[in-house]
Design a protein around this motif. Sequence first.
Motif, PDB file in Angstrom:
ATOM      1  N   GLY B 265       0.817  -1.208   0.000  1.00 48.70           N
ATOM      2  CA  GLY B 265       0.000   0.000   0.000  1.00 48.70           C
ATOM      3  C   GLY B 265       0.849   1.256   0.000  1.00 48.70           C
ATOM      4  N   ALA B 266       1.869   1.273   0.875  1.00 51.73           N
ATOM      5  CA  ALA B 266       2.737   2.452   0.957  1.00 51.73           C
ATOM      6  C   ALA B 266       3.472   2.677  -0.368  1.00 51.73           C
ATOM      7  N   LEU B 267       3.923   1.562  -0.984  1.00 51.05           N
ATOM      8  CA  LEU B 267       4.656   1.682  -2.257  1.00 51.05           C
ATOM      9  C   LEU B 267       3.735   2.193  -3.366  1.00 51.05           C
ATOM     10  N   LEU B 268       2.489   1.699  -3.385  1.00 49.33           N
ATOM     11  CA  LEU B 268       1.536   2.162  -4.395  1.00 49.33           C
ATOM     12  C   LEU B 268       1.255   3.651  -4.206  1.00 49.33           C
ATOM     13  N   GLN B 269       1.060   4.043  -2.935  1.00 49.53           N
ATOM     14  CA  GLN B 269       0.767   5.445  -2.646  1.00 49.53           C
ATOM     15  C   GLN B 269       1.933   6.322  -3.096  1.00 49.53           C
ATOM     16  N   LYS B 270       3.147   5.848  -2.813  1.00 47.58           N
ATOM     17  CA  LYS B 270       4.347   6.605  -3.156  1.00 47.58           C
ATOM     18  C   LYS B 270       4.414   6.821  -4.672  1.00 47.58           C
ATOM     19  N   SER B 271       4.032   5.781  -5.422  1.00 46.23           N
ATOM     20  CA  SER B 271       4.141   5.882  -6.886  1.00 46.23           C
ATOM     21  C   SER B 271       2.814   6.346  -7.502  1.00 46.23           C
ATOM     22  N   ARG B 272       1.882   6.777  -6.633  1.00 47.02           N
ATOM     23  CA  ARG B 272       0.586   7.277  -7.101  1.00 47.02           C
ATOM     24  C   ARG B 272      -0.074   6.310  -8.073  1.00 47.02           C
ATOM     25  N   ALA B 273       0.024   5.025  -7.800  1.00 46.96           N
ATOM     26  CA  ALA B 273      -0.532   4.018  -8.708  1.00 46.96           C
ATOM     27  C   ALA B 273      -1.751   3.358  -8.080  1.00 46.96           C
ATOM     28  N   THR B 274      -2.613   2.791  -8.928  1.00 43.80           N
ATOM     29  CA  THR B 274      -3.810   2.111  -8.442  1.00 43.80           C
ATOM     30  C   THR B 274      -3.724   0.614  -8.762  1.00 43.80           C
ATOM     31  N   LEU B 275      -4.487  -0.173  -7.999  1.00 41.07           N
ATOM     32  CA  LEU B 275      -4.421  -1.629  -8.106  1.00 41.07           C
ATOM     33  C   LEU B 275      -5.824  -2.225  -8.128  1.00 41.07           C
ATOM     34  N   SER B 276      -5.973  -3.282  -8.930  1.00 47.03           N
ATOM     35  CA  SER B 276      -7.195  -4.094  -8.860  1.00 47.03           C
ATOM     36  C   SER B 276      -6.773  -5.563  -8.837  1.00 47.03           C
TER      37      SER B 276
END
Lengths: 415, 415
Positions: B265-276
């Motif tokens: 979650g932190a890594l996704l937030q850092k890279s402003r990316a979304t996940l499904s």
Amino acid sequence: MVAEIICVGTELLLGDILNSNAQFLGQQLAQLGIPHYYQTVVGDNPERLKKVIEIASKRSQLLIFTGGLGPTPDDLTVETIADFFGSPLIEKPEIIEDITQKFTQRGRVMSASNRKQALIPEGAEILTNLTGTAPGIIWKPRGDNLTILTFPGVPAELYQMWRDVAIPYLKNNGWCQGIIQSRTLKFWGIAESTLAEKVAPFLEMKNPTVAPYANHGEVKLRISARAESQELAQQLITPVETQLREIAGLDCYGAHEDTLASVVGALLQKSRATLSVAESCTGGGLGQMLTQIPGSSDYFLGGVIAYGNAVKTSVLGVNLDDLTQQGAVSSIVAQQMALGVKTLLKTNWGLSITGIAGPGGGTATKPVGLVYIGLATPNGQVESLECRFGQTRGRDWIRRGSASSALDLLRRHLS
Amino acid sequence: MVAEIICVGTELLLGDILNSNAQFLGQQLAQLGIPHYYQTVVGDNPERLKKVIEIASKRSQLLIFTGGLGPTPDDLTVETIADFFGSPLIEKPEIIEDITQKFTQRGRVMSASNRKQALIPEGAEILTNLTGTAPGIIWKPRGDNLTILTFPGVPAELYQMWRDVAIPYLKNNGWCQGIIQSRTLKFWGIAESTLAEKVAPFLEMKNPTVAPYANHGEVKLRISARAESQELAQQLITPVETQLREIAGLDCYGAHEDTLASVVGALLQKSRATLSVAESCTGGGLGQMLTQIPGSSDYFLGGVIAYGNAVKTSVLGVNLDDLTQQGAVSSIVAQQMALGVKTLLKTNWGLSITGIAGPGGGTATKPVGLVYIGLATPNGQVESLECRFGQTRGRDWIRRGSASSALDLLRRHLS
């Protein structure tokens, strides 16, 4: 003939983990009618462990050890026990073989350190571990007046070894003098205090005893009978169970190993119906519960995790105006989610959850703990249920409670 | 100067309750730097409790009792301790007054049975209980070489009394010789034995100590330092943590409270990316893990639970020929599921799981425990990972392991 529980592990002393193994073993011994008077926790320290063995082996005849069977240097339980009773350790080729096989299955190679798990005291039997690499032992180090059982600290491995090996061994070796049999009835949708009042006279009974428990919104009544045999215990339990079920009605969803998911699954299978789910705040927890049941693919086809609002509208076809006007956490959105997933996945039933699990996101009108459950029925009707779990419960509790309440709503429809 | 924990209560032996008090006290003693080597659980039985006191008072200088302070006849801790050390019990009027007051506040009258709670050994101090009726005692029954503290079994009361009275007392009486600080590193994708061999020299260290343990495929290394202050402890821990992280590389995913989901979650937030996500055998467990993290809606949009094959083709657009030829549990289907959900939910990343969780459904070529994880990357590439968890783990383990491995695959891409 008295048992004693000895849990080995510095992580227990430091409080890094909760000693659930002691609770499990305590319950199991009680059910088997084997008295035990002491439980000891000691760290991964041979000298102190020996002192514990010395004390325990004087006052108890069955010593049950958990922990310290791993491959690492601080796992010392078996060698310390052997050392205390002055027995050499023998390497068992069958254990080496078993460990090697397990590593191969996982596409790994057994490391040298695992070899030590194959060392057991001379004369000890192997207590087979089907899941993990660390076997336990069954050992009588000084004749019939002392029996030692060792188990890994990993709960799942302990449970399997206890159930498959230890219980049969203890029964066959005369440990179970008379038995305590328990039957647990499970309830959803009724408070513990309310249920306790409804069944008050039963809580006074002596044999069987009836005791209420509650956790995470689920209420349980445990009926425990002490008798010479399982048959006699069952004769004491059955009439009480029947009366309790009559009093509770639909609030009692099952007994023993039943879960809301297994009961719902059985009902769906019986009616040859299929189910799909649409989840917002539970994020997949409802589907996860349903698919915990082996064979759930017979009736559960799948679902949509509509965590973001865009998914609610684009994939589930929730009306954007309703979503913006009523909000994502609303009765109408829950209903449209349920109908949407039922249509998308072509199932008989559609079940949905949308709510505020917290800690953030709550408002005065829509506080944390407010959850709407939607249900679309085979004939195309939709309904919804409003749950208010309160703001003090915490995120995990609210999410688990939401999924259980959704299953319970469907259960009452299917019953 | 060593402490020892003694928990009194037949309900603990029967496993009716989990012994969370022992965990709490263990953590507290560690933080205060007070070593303790043994924990004992004994029932509400004076004779056995005396035997426990006899053993403990020989090997430890600080005995901490919990439980058995209540008003009912089976609450015997204080009078048994007094009896063991041959001291009379004195009724303390200030306790009577305190209890009476508490009952009045609740609009009730003190029952006669509560009087016994006002009896404490001669020379003992009162360990005030602000919330409940049962006070504890602080007592040196034989001079400075033995100190006894008693607490109620009710966790909330224990916590308050420990925090407000016991900690100041222990600090003011020279019990806290420095402190023990721990830091736990967490690993995924490496076996405990393999990691233990990689870091073997560290496991021999004395201060800080490094101890490995494993649970459900996750491996942990606990670094514990004993020092005069938290700062000094941290100075011992930090360099060791750095070295361990260097040795482990990406196999170490975090420390302390981190979970694979929180790190991803932190890594996704850092890279402003979304996940499904697209889940078959996990049935929603992956989404459930991701959404355990508050605020996960910032990066996790949702997913599709494609439990039935029809959902894989109709909703996720998996190619029917590939599905029938390669089977639902295959690399190609995992990849198409990941790409399908990424496209459907318009996210940067798509993560999928398809596998055989068992117990049924396994074949010679595709055994239970075979799982494929698919990953669709922001630039539209897809890849897959094959996991073989083995057939012995059990359904829950395989499902949890699959979700964790999926998170780990994404974590390594984002790192």
